[in-house]
Design a protein around this motif. Sequence first.
Motif, PDB file in Angstrom:
ATOM      1  N   ARG A   1      37.715  32.862  33.365  1.00 32.92           N
ATOM      2  CA  ARG A   1      38.003  32.869  31.847  1.00 32.92           C
ATOM      3  C   ARG A   1      38.016  34.969  31.809  1.00 32.92           C
ATOM      4  O   ARG A   1      38.969  34.449  30.427  1.00 32.92           O
ATOM      5  CB  ARG A   1      37.026  32.620  30.763  1.00 32.92           C
ATOM      6  N   TYR A   2      38.031  35.325  32.338  1.00 30.51           N
ATOM      7  CA  TYR A   2      38.880  36.765  31.965  1.00 30.51           C
ATOM      8  C   TYR A   2      39.432  37.382  32.495  1.00 30.51           C
ATOM      9  O   TYR A   2      39.749  38.535  31.584  1.00 30.51           O
ATOM     10  CB  TYR A   2      37.244  37.637  32.537  1.00 30.51           C
ATOM     11  N   PRO A   3      40.241  36.946  33.177  1.00 33.83           N
ATOM     12  CA  PRO A   3      42.002  37.841  33.838  1.00 33.83           C
ATOM     13  C   PRO A   3      42.347  37.801  32.227  1.00 33.83           C
ATOM     14  O   PRO A   3      42.672  36.844  31.702  1.00 33.83           O
ATOM     15  CB  PRO A   3      41.656  37.120  34.221  1.00 33.83           C
ATOM     16  N   ALA A   4      43.077  39.294  32.589  1.00 37.98           N
ATOM     17  CA  ALA A   4      43.908  39.046  30.895  1.00 37.98           C
ATOM     18  C   ALA A   4      45.364  39.342  31.980  1.00 37.98           C
ATOM     19  O   ALA A   4      45.132  39.907  33.393  1.00 37.98           O
ATOM     20  CB  ALA A   4      43.608  40.576  30.271  1.00 37.98           C
ATOM     21  N   PRO A   5      46.876  39.875  31.317  1.00 41.83           N
ATOM     22  CA  PRO A   5      47.921  40.678  31.529  1.00 41.83           C
ATOM     23  C   PRO A   5      47.770  41.511  32.545  1.00 41.83           C
ATOM     24  O   PRO A   5      46.991  42.529  31.977  1.00 41.83           O
ATOM     25  CB  PRO A   5      48.593  40.366  30.440  1.00 41.83           C
ATOM     26  N   GLY A   6      48.741  41.899  33.613  1.00 40.92           N
ATOM     27  CA  GLY A   6      48.232  43.107  34.088  1.00 40.92           C
ATOM     28  C   GLY A   6      47.135  43.412  34.893  1.00 40.92           C
ATOM     29  O   GLY A   6      46.804  44.903  35.268  1.00 40.92           O
ATOM     30  N   GLY A   7      46.233  42.642  35.203  1.00 38.36           N
ATOM     31  CA  GLY A   7      45.010  43.346  36.165  1.00 38.36           C
ATOM     32  C   GLY A   7      43.606  43.256  35.241  1.00 38.36           C
ATOM     33  O   GLY A   7      43.143  43.817  36.028  1.00 38.36           O
ATOM     34  N   LEU A   8      44.062  42.789  33.337  1.00 36.01           N
ATOM     35  CA  LEU A   8      42.855  44.113  33.344  1.00 36.01           C
ATOM     36  C   LEU A   8      41.777  42.606  33.101  1.00 36.01           C
ATOM     37  O   LEU A   8      42.116  41.535  33.295  1.00 36.01           O
ATOM     38  CB  LEU A   8      43.102  44.861  32.141  1.00 36.01           C
ATOM     39  N   LEU A   9      41.432  43.389  32.387  1.00 39.57           N
ATOM     40  CA  LEU A   9      39.928  42.028  31.983  1.00 39.57           C
ATOM     41  C   LEU A   9      40.011  41.818  30.126  1.00 39.57           C
ATOM     42  O   LEU A   9      40.081  43.045  29.753  1.00 39.57           O
ATOM     43  CB  LEU A   9      38.281  42.120  32.555  1.00 39.57           C
TER      44      LEU A   9
ATOM     45  N   ALA B   1      34.213  40.955  39.750  1.00 37.66           N
ATOM     46  CA  ALA B   1      36.013  40.966  40.049  1.00 37.66           C
ATOM     47  C   ALA B   1      36.632  42.104  40.819  1.00 37.66           C
ATOM     48  O   ALA B   1      35.264  42.937  40.883  1.00 37.66           O
ATOM     49  CB  ALA B   1      36.684  40.951  38.811  1.00 37.66           C
ATOM     50  N   ARG B   2      37.595  42.497  41.836  1.00 36.60           N
ATOM     51  CA  ARG B   2      37.570  43.824  41.777  1.00 36.60           C
ATOM     52  C   ARG B   2      38.867  44.015  41.146  1.00 36.60           C
ATOM     53  O   ARG B   2      39.694  43.242  41.262  1.00 36.60           O
ATOM     54  CB  ARG B   2      37.876  43.502  43.924  1.00 36.60           C
ATOM     55  N   PRO B   3      38.886  45.822  41.665  1.00 33.74           N
ATOM     56  CA  PRO B   3      40.261  45.982  40.059  1.00 33.74           C
ATOM     57  C   PRO B   3      41.300  46.123  41.575  1.00 33.74           C
ATOM     58  O   PRO B   3      40.893  45.934  42.589  1.00 33.74           O
ATOM     59  CB  PRO B   3      39.924  47.669  39.716  1.00 33.74           C
ATOM     60  N   ASP B   4      42.611  45.893  40.860  1.00 25.69           N
ATOM     61  CA  ASP B   4      43.761  47.071  41.572  1.00 25.69           C
ATOM     62  C   ASP B   4      43.701  47.794  41.241  1.00 25.69           C
ATOM     63  O   ASP B   4      43.583  48.168  39.986  1.00 25.69           O
ATOM     64  CB  ASP B   4      45.146  46.113  41.761  1.00 25.69           C
TER      65      ASP B   4
ATOM     66  N   GLU C   1      44.473  52.325  36.899  1.00 27.38           N
ATOM     67  CA  GLU C   1      46.004  53.388  36.400  1.00 27.38           C
ATOM     68  C   GLU C   1      46.228  52.737  34.364  1.00 27.38           C
ATOM     69  O   GLU C   1      46.218  53.682  34.460  1.00 27.38           O
ATOM     70  CB  GLU C   1      46.811  53.633  37.281  1.00 27.38           C
ATOM     71  N   ARG C   2      46.135  51.894  34.489  1.00 20.70           N
ATOM     72  CA  ARG C   2      47.234  51.546  32.900  1.00 20.70           C
ATOM     73  C   ARG C   2      45.877  51.695  32.111  1.00 20.70           C
ATOM     74  O   ARG C   2      46.209  52.372  31.408  1.00 20.70           O
ATOM     75  CB  ARG C   2      47.095  49.635  33.144  1.00 20.70           C
ATOM     76  N   LEU C   3      44.645  51.569  32.391  1.00 22.10           N
ATOM     77  CA  LEU C   3      43.369  51.629  31.900  1.00 22.10           C
ATOM     78  C   LEU C   3      43.002  53.697  32.017  1.00 22.10           C
ATOM     79  O   LEU C   3      42.696  53.861  30.235  1.00 22.10           O
ATOM     80  CB  LEU C   3      42.041  50.864  32.314  1.00 22.10           C
TER      81      LEU C   3
ATOM     82  N   ALA D   1      40.646  52.217  22.993  1.00 17.43           N
ATOM     83  CA  ALA D   1      42.281  53.079  23.860  1.00 17.43           C
ATOM     84  C   ALA D   1      42.713  53.416  22.286  1.00 17.43           C
ATOM     85  O   ALA D   1      42.479  52.533  21.127  1.00 17.43           O
ATOM     86  CB  ALA D   1      43.080  52.310  23.844  1.00 17.43           C
ATOM     87  N   PRO D   2      43.547  54.467  22.292  1.00 12.89           N
ATOM     88  CA  PRO D   2      43.852  55.095  21.123  1.00 12.89           C
ATOM     89  C   PRO D   2      45.157  54.270  20.820  1.00 12.89           C
ATOM     90  O   PRO D   2      45.779  53.421  21.978  1.00 12.89           O
ATOM     91  CB  PRO D   2      45.012  56.350  21.618  1.00 12.89           C
TER      92      PRO D   2
END
Length: 602
Positions: A446-454, A483-486, A491-493, A507-508
């Motif tokens: 349910r939680y995965p979002a684009p770019g490896g985020l949640l 979950a495990r980050p990459d 870096e994106r977050l 986020a701004p």
Amino acid sequence: MGTVSGLRTRRYHGLLIVAGHTPASRRLGLAALDPVVTLPSGAVVRLGVHEWADGAIAPAGHRLLAGFTLVDGVPRWRWRLGDVVVEREVAAVHGRPAVAIVHRLVAGGPIRLSLEALCTWRDVHGERTADGPPPAVAATADGCVVEDAYRISGPGFTPAGEWFRGVRHRAEDERGLTPTEDLWYAGSFHAELRRPGELAEVSAWAGELDDPPLPAGPAVAAARLRNREVVAAAAPADETQATLALAADAFVVHAGNGPDVVAGYPWFGSWSRDTMIGYEGLFLATNRADQGRELLRAYAGTLSEGMLANTADTGAVEYNTVDGTLWFLHAVGRHVAVAGDDDLAAELLPLLRDVVAHHLSGTRFGIRADPADGLLRAGAPGAALTWMDARVDGVPVTARAGKPVEVNALWINGLATVLDLSARTGIPPGPAERACPQAREGFGRRYPAPGGLLHDVVGGVDGADPVLRPNQLLAWSLPHAPARPDRAALERLGAVLLTPLGPRSLAPGEPGYSGRHRGTPAERDTAYHTGTVWPWLTGPWVTALHRIGASGEDVLTDAEAHLSEHGLGSISETADGDPPHRATGCPFQAWSVAEHLRARRL
């Protein structure tokens, strides 16, 4: 609590602040003790400093300050008046509502020293003015008793009796609150300091008024010694860890039946969520596991319908968080893992199994595991149940109804903790055995979002919410993280959330972003979780970096300068989301200190 300059900028500033019956109830007694020096020439120099309603600063003793330092956590001021040097040290007396104030002639002299006692007796969250009766002051052989509530003792007391009207607190003005109060000049103490090394000692205390504390000089020495012992017991690896260990000590209090945690100074009391988030840093990283055990057992006794009580600052008991209970499971798990306390595991495991059962079948505020995916859902009209719980006019700013990401990370972590405790004790795990793998599978779906985020929330009325918030850090950093980050995702977050004092809460560029945590209470509450920086989240951030084999040293180092810029030797509650990220909120915040301390022990 006060400032380096000596200027009282908050209604909370004073020398004697007396704890009440709950961790949040405090009263201000002795507000100031203004030094007045008569030099050998006969010149009179006032070393106090006050701001008045018309903006005037008088007297302006801060202009004569030659130095300020913390010596083993005890503040020391030094004034230079030509060849005359005078020092002041102030220390709380541990375990008593008492303060010791010592003035010392360091060089030059002889001098005559007067110490003018400016008094009140009021709730720290309010003001007292000359519109009402003055504080009742009764003279004693060595000072006076104010309002039958506290006593001040020192040399050569001369009674007075006069209102000092219109004392201004500039920080309260900035916060949209009443900025002025009136103080009662109760009298002055007098001493001749003829040669360097001679002291003028003043004590103030509440409680047993006929039972004075140690004289001020020995009390200051005892405070320094105790602070050294606190630091030594924590076995810090470096000076920063030592500073944080001493900061952590200020939040661990004894209230009622045993140890508790004050969430932040000057205005918070005890909150279960804050206590459990900070548990590992405050108790385990400082070698206080025995005290921590008492605290966990006491909090376990508040469980009701599978929920942990959240003791409000009013002293009332409320059951109004979805995550406080799950943080309690986490704290118990960390305590047992670090301290090897299998006896506590066996004692509490039946209660933790009951927590799981209630969350599976449903409890208050619509908190219930969804049978379809095993994930925890929560929400009710007007409720803000996650740590992002600010309200304006009773309306949640970030209600986050549905299945918040950090709540379900904590849910899975809690289920896995129950399984761990079961394996250690041989006690069957109960329904967690089936619930844990189902929730893990549901989370991964349910939680995965684009770019490896949640996603921040799923299952809400608007579907999956991909808004960039820091809550997903818990899904990457808890001991049983689902979950495990990459590196690319972090870096994106980090590019949009990370600041020198920790992650922003939004986020701004996201709708509703607020870059300044300033203004009236409503303005501050609106910004509280919509861009404001939260230093406690540095802990999960650094832990997530460690999970991918990266170092979080730079993130932690960025905050070191903060230890000397706001609440000295401590870490603030919040900071502005926009540069220069000026600190806001409580200058001394338990979970901020705790998570920085924990992360430095990784």
